[in-house]
Each structure stands twice: as C-alpha cells, then as structure tokens.
Design an enzyme around this catalytic site. Sequence first.
Site, short mmCIF file in Angstrom:
data_model
loop_
_atom_site.label_atom_id
_atom_site.label_comp_id
_atom_site.label_asym_id
_atom_site.label_seq_id
_atom_site.Cartn_x
_atom_site.Cartn_y
_atom_site.Cartn_z
CB CYS A 113 -58.60 -23.92 2.78
SG CYS A 113 -59.86 -24.68 3.38
CG HIS A 250 -58.42 -20.28 1.24
ND1 HIS A 250 -58.87 -21.68 0.34
CD2 HIS A 250 -59.69 -20.39 2.26
CE1 HIS A 250 -59.79 -22.04 0.33
NE2 HIS A 250 -60.83 -21.41 1.99
CG ASN A 280 -63.67 -22.73 -0.18
OD1 ASN A 280 -62.60 -23.60 -0.39
ND2 ASN A 280 -64.09 -22.73 0.50
#
EC number: 2.3.1.180
Length: 322
Positions: A113, A250, A280
């Site tokens: 990520c 993130h 996500n």
Amino acid sequence: MSGSKILASAHYVPRDIVTNNDLAKIIDTSDEWIQAHTGIKTRHISLQGENTSDLATRAAESVLSQTDIKPEDIDLIIVTTFTPDGLAPSTAALVQRNLHAENAWAYDIVTACSGFVFGLSTADKFIKSGQYKNALVISAEVNSKMMDFKDRTSTVFFGDGAGAVLMTADDAGIVKAEKMHTIGNADVVHSGRIAPLTSLSVDNYPKIDAFSQQGRNVFDEVTTIVPNHIRNFLSEHNLSTSDIDYFIPHQANLRLIEHIANDLGESMTKFSTNVVTNGNTSSAGIAIGLDELNKSVSLKGKRVLLTGFGAGFTYGSMLLQF
C-alpha cells in the site's frame, strides 16, 4: 534538469459497484457493521475480466490524453502493485505493450500500500539523473482476485482501481522532501505466498494463498508508527502539520484516517479521502486521491503530503509543492 513535475494525473475504477449489502448476501456481515468499523459504503470490483494491467492501462491512457505527450515519448513506466497479473512478465511490461510505448523500459515495484510513494520517489530519481525525461507512474490493484470471501475481517475492506501520473523533467522540481522505511514483518499482513517443495512429485504445482491480515494488529501498528513518523519527518524539514495544505494518506479505512488526523491535531477537511466509495484500493488509493484533489482544487503553491503505509511493513512520506 534539477527535478521533476507532475504534468497530469488520472484514475480508473471498474464499473461494477459492490455495496455492503451485496457483501452481506454472501458473507456473515452487515452494512451497519462495515460502516461502523471502516466507514466504507461501496467498492468497485473487477467483475468483467479486467486484470491489473487492464486497469493500469486505462489510467495511463487517460493521463496521456490530457497532454501532448505520445506513448513513444515515454522513457520509463513504473507500475506499483502487489496484485500483479503474474510474476512474469511484469505488469508494467504488459502496460508498455498495451500503450505501444516502444521507447520505454518498464518494471514493477512491490511495496504493497506504500507503492505510489515509492514509485514517485523512484521515477523522480531517474528523471533527476538527466537520462530520462518522461515517466509514467501507475498504481493499480485488483485486490478482489486475492480475497478469501469467507474471511469477512479482510474482504469487506478492499476494492479495485488504478491511478496514474505523468512526470516530466522540470527545473524547480515538485518533490521537496521524502523519507521511506521498511520493517520486515511477514506475519501481520501477507498475500500470494507460494510454498516451497517438500518432496519431488508429479503432483507438485504452484499454489498461492489468499490475502490475510491481523486487523487489530495492523490498526495498532499504524496508529503507533505513522503519526509519529509524519511529525518527525516534517520536523526534520522545519515544518509542522499546520504548514501542510493537504494530506493524502493510504486509504486503509476511514476510521484509521480519522484517528491519524485526530492524533496530528488536524481537521479531516485537509485530508483527501476516497475510501468511503472505493474501499481500500491498496497502492492505488493515494494515486486516486491525488488525482481527485488535483481536479477539485488549485494546487498551485500548495504543500501536499503523501503518506503510504502497508504490508511489509513499509511506510513513508513525500512532500510535494506544486
């Protein structure tokens, strides 16, 4: 040239939208639980056969369409992903083929990520070398193909998507500071492990495991490390959080971002978020957030802090001034 600048940005998400109620039909969960714990309402899932290279190519085509730069003008293509089409060839090589970027060389970066921050840093250095002028940095993930849909603690978080920027040589340079870290920890989050052989047999065939995470440990690790990292990073450059116009972290989940904002003493209005509607999207989340911010406000003269954190454990920040 003394630096690089972002000439254009773009993003692409699959057309299929999966709601929390859709997931509740196949997983023991509910819209109320997911929103309370993650803030996520929907996510885009690749259900039309699009793989990671397809999403990356769409984002790249969109970013090039905004400029006079042609595929043959691209010197370097970096794709950040931990959900590649395969181990070889690289996803970046497939994007190069799709774009007909015949003069570019291409490779993948795998830092989960944190990928977009690591990718921008890498492309910036290549351009600063003076040997390369135009670079595509693309973060693309098809997380859905790596999920165990019986694992409700992981699956509800994730969506698919891609974001891209076109970087080019510039005297002033947009990257003002950066700092990256890696802590080797394969237990808290892992995906796609391939076990080695234990015997010689004609039945041997590579098998990979699904994505898995220890959610509470991830939350504790991030909330302990990341706010201090941001403060220390800014302090090293005689800055504080109040000097930053926009934060793009993130997009792990909304509750985690809210926790970071509160710890830093900053309003959520300064944080670019897309996790509520996209879920996500791993490395693509920051890239998508940068594109959305770039298209919604004037960033001229603004300080923007990108902070990635993900499996590995990798984390890092990059300070941009437009």
